[in-house]
Design an enzyme around this catalytic site. Structure first.
Site, PDB file in Angstrom:
ATOM      1  N   ASP A 198       6.325   0.536   6.599  1.00  0.00           N
ATOM      2  CA  ASP A 198       4.875   0.388   6.470  1.00  0.00           C
ATOM      3  C   ASP A 198       4.310   1.498   5.610  1.00  0.00           C
ATOM      4  OD1 ASP A 198       2.258  -0.345   6.796  1.00  0.00           O
ATOM      5  OD2 ASP A 198       2.091   0.277   8.874  1.00  0.00           O
ATOM      6  N   HIS A 217       0.822  -1.218   0.000  1.00  0.00           N
ATOM      7  CA  HIS A 217       0.000   0.000   0.000  1.00  0.00           C
ATOM      8  C   HIS A 217       0.851   1.262   0.000  1.00  0.00           C
ATOM      9  CE1 HIS A 217       0.294   0.861   4.393  1.00  0.00           C
ATOM     10  NE2 HIS A 217       0.229  -0.437   4.560  1.00  0.00           N
ATOM     11  N   GLU A 237      -4.778   1.853   2.780  1.00  0.00           N
ATOM     12  CA  GLU A 237      -4.861   0.683   3.660  1.00  0.00           C
ATOM     13  C   GLU A 237      -5.040   1.108   5.108  1.00  0.00           C
ATOM     14  OE1 GLU A 237      -3.498  -2.469   6.412  1.00  0.00           O
ATOM     15  OE2 GLU A 237      -2.559  -0.524   6.113  1.00  0.00           O
ATOM     16  N   GLU A 238      -4.328   2.167   5.486  1.00  0.00           N
ATOM     17  CA  GLU A 238      -4.222   2.502   6.907  1.00  0.00           C
ATOM     18  C   GLU A 238      -5.528   2.915   7.562  1.00  0.00           C
ATOM     19  OE1 GLU A 238      -1.947   1.653   8.622  1.00  0.00           O
ATOM     20  OE2 GLU A 238      -0.037   1.713   7.568  1.00  0.00           O
TER      21      GLU A 238
END
Lengths: 462, 462
Positions: free
Chosen positions: A292, A280, A326-327
């Site tokens: 991330d 992502h 995504e987060e």
């Protein structure tokens, strides 16, 4: 008849040996390309150090879309395109402040608003604190003890867990649903111990949800660093009447337009069968999001670079998909599935990298037993590359919504010991990335895609 | 008879299952203790941040002896003692300087003297440079092309190797024997590309040996950072007549007295059988030596702490040995063996940790096939802890001199991808250590010692 059988067995056996030797050779080329000819580390350097943080709806996210699209266009895909997707836009605002008011002493502690939280009143919020370690403990205390207070969730991630993701799973409901549950009990705010296995001064953000409680009952919620949590807990023991002050000015805006970035190369034999590999593109806002999920983004792109270097043309259609959001919404993954259904596409395989750019150890597999057995049967080809862990487990959030009658999902499983040192915190930066570890992850992803492409998947029971 | 056989089989089977279950339970306790109750990280904090670098014969080395002895005395050993050992004392002197003289331009580059090197003349040394990638290449060039020049060894570690130690083995003769070989060809000095897989500005020191060449033929030798090596090579291509200047003031002194630190607990059943676990207390002088080998030292001590916590009393005698002088002489390991022979001791097992404090992956085993098969047969008990790699290989330098008729040697095998980012360089510091990775290594060492203690070793062919 017996002779024919023997000959057949010999033939089958030599075909198997030939395939094995060929796979070994291709693996060698894949890993050599990853370790000596990759672009992923310099892509990540740009994404982290030039683009920076990439929260959905931010300028960084928009820049990341443009940069990765432009880089994907150099990789010889048949087409590179954007998929429009409306994403939530939440903005942190000015840096949060917080202190423990212990009688006449003010002790500053590091906090950060959780994603999706509302702001405190403009001048901040002050209240007494009640420490709990679970929803059950809070409920047992009863409304009287909670009402008007700040609920302080202080259940640590369990250090005794070997896999840090198991420790995370055991604690993250406090962050995700803590505000909602405390609001129901009349709390005025929540402070959550950061989800990290280390004792340090970094607060870790992450998404939270008010669920279905009425807007009027939303309460501000923030994460406190693990050292801060220890200090607050200790101070509470000596002074249960202490007060906690914090101020945050975060805000939720209307949804805005953003994009998934997709690169596609048609399969030479089965163009109708689609294999997806992705990560992502969005990140939290406190740092670069190098682990991330900058790592997953550039590793997915690297798969195409590796196939180019070793001149491998996939038999099935390969898509590199960089998902947005995504987060805090998963809108990119949902949109991808929506379009896939609308276009009646047939996905046979989806691979995600979203567990950090650390030394790869294996794969999380989401599939039936037949496919699991088939893929785990490739262990010996992976072993020289120290890939040993083939386990059933959550493959990835972005590929979560994806469906398909013959779909197998996999997630890259890197060494997880350091992941939560950085996860959603201000230290998730480029200097926390090791070039070789990142590259080995990309090689491992390319190797699995190669095996799936060569051997297909087992048709699963509907 | 048949019935009896069946009963016997059932009995044998249930004994095996019982042992398995018991081992699983003990492993659980061992790892829990390592991850939640260890002292190794705080010991290493002290060793790195309070004691600092610990080159043999230095004040740091002496402080480290005292500190670890004192800490070992708190761990309930039957005795803690020092073994006297004379060690070489080499001192770097003032910080080295070096530059490339490219016509009228001076370009500074980071270098450091190699351990054991002589100094340059007081005002430094200037000469033309000849770049080579192997001893064969140098020899093929002939004395005429080498004489009076600085030989620049620039063969990189091979990035395509999966295990970084293999890449190291493929390049380290340039550092260890480069000066000796170049001197024989009439070179005035050597500059060696640092042994690292990264491109950065850290020069990496390490031991070198002039072998048996006469003292008058010793030439100064230094390592240059990988970025410096790339720059020098590139500049040489455009200007083969460039000159290289460097200055170092290192010096070899007379040997001095130092110590191995030993903690011993007598075995409850076989006190005559000795199991050793250790690392080396000395480090290079450019940094704290947190990975090399502060980690191995504190992990070895932690084994005793874990056994205390889980109340495990070894059947065989257990010695924690902190060896002095691994880096530039191996005198501690040699002395330990000398005393062991003199005392007619019987060592059955020696385990060393000297490959960095990273996530443990398995063991290097030095033993015959019977013991290898036996130990590799424990894989399934180790698997839940992600320990999967049991390979034959170099177990450790300090335990290298140790002999014994029934001796099995093992080395902890951590993930090796980041090791040479730090090895012998100024960044091998405490902040490069991850607490959990360090602790998991200690747990893994304790677990193997427990298995050896319970199951013994196979008597090897003499």
């Amino acid at each position: 008849m017996k002779k024919n059988l023997l000959l057949s067995l010999l033939f089958i056996n030599s075909v198997a040996v030939f395939a094995q030797t060929k796979d070994e050779q291709v693996f060698k080329e894949i890993y050599k390309s990853a370790l000596t000819n990759s672009k992923c580390y310099s892509w990540l350097d740009h994404l982290s150090n030039e683009v920076g943080s990439r929260l959905s709806g931010s300028v960084g996210a928009e820049k990341a879309v443009q940069y990765t699209k432009q880089q994907m266009e150099t990789l010889g895909f048949d087409k590179v395109y954007l998929q429009e997707v409306m994403v939530p836009k939440w903005v942190r605002g000015e840096k949060e402040t917080a202190y423990i008011q212990d009688n006449s002493t003010k002790i500053k502690v590091p906090i950060c608003a959780l994603g999706g939280s509302i702001a405190t009143p403009k001048n901040g919020l002050t209240a007494e604190v009640i420490e709990v370690h679970s929803f059950e403990e809070m409920k047992a205390l009863g409304v009287d003890k909670i009402k008007g207070k700040i609920v302080f969730y202080n259940r640590p991630m369990d250090n005794a867990e070997i896999e840090s993701f198991d420790a995370y799973s055991g604690a993250n409901e406090q962050r995700y649903a803590g505000a909602k549950e405390a609001s129901k009990m009349g709390a005025v705010a929540t402070i959550v111990r950061s989800l990290s296995l280390r004792l340090d001064d970094f607060p870790h953000t992450g998404s939270q949800s008010y669920g279905d409680i009425p807007k009027a009952q939303y309460i501000p919620t923030a994460a406190i660093s693990t050292n801060g949590a220890e200090l607050l807990s200790k101070t509470l023991k000596s002074n249960p009447k202490l007060k906690f002050y914090f101020k945050q000015s975060c805000k939720q805006f209307e949804d805005v337009l953003s994009y998934n970035v997709v690169g596609e190369i048609k399969g030479s034999e089965h163009p109708e069968n689609i294999m997806v590999v992705g990560g992502h593109l969005d990140s939290w806002d406190l740092a670069d999001g190098s682990h991330d999920d900058g790592a997953g983004v550039v590793q997915s792109m690297e798969v195409m670079n590796i196939f180019n270097t070793i001149k491998y043309k996939p038999k099935n259609t390969l898509r590199v998909v960089l998902f947005m959001n995504e987060e805090n919404g998963l809108r990119g993954g949902s949109k991808y599935e929506e379009l896939s259904l609308a276009n009646k596409e047939n996905h046979i395989f989806a691979l995600e990298s979203d567990a950090g750019g650390f030394t790869p150890r294996g794969f999380f597999l989401e599939c039936d037993d037949a496919n699991f057995t088939k893929i785990a049967g490739w262990k010996n080809v992976f072993e020289p590359y120290l890939i040993h862990s083939f386990v059933k487990g959550h493959a990835g959030s972005d590929i979560g919504p994806l469906t398909g009658q013959t779909l197998v999902k996999a997630g890259l499983k890197p060494d997880s010991q350091r992941y939560f040192d950085y996860h959603h915190a201000a230290n998730d930066k480029f200097d926390a990335i090791d070039k070789r570890e990142l590259e080995l992850g990309a090689g491992t992803m390319a190797a699995l895609l190669y095996m799936i492409d060569q051997n297909g998947v087992v048709k699963q029971n509907p």
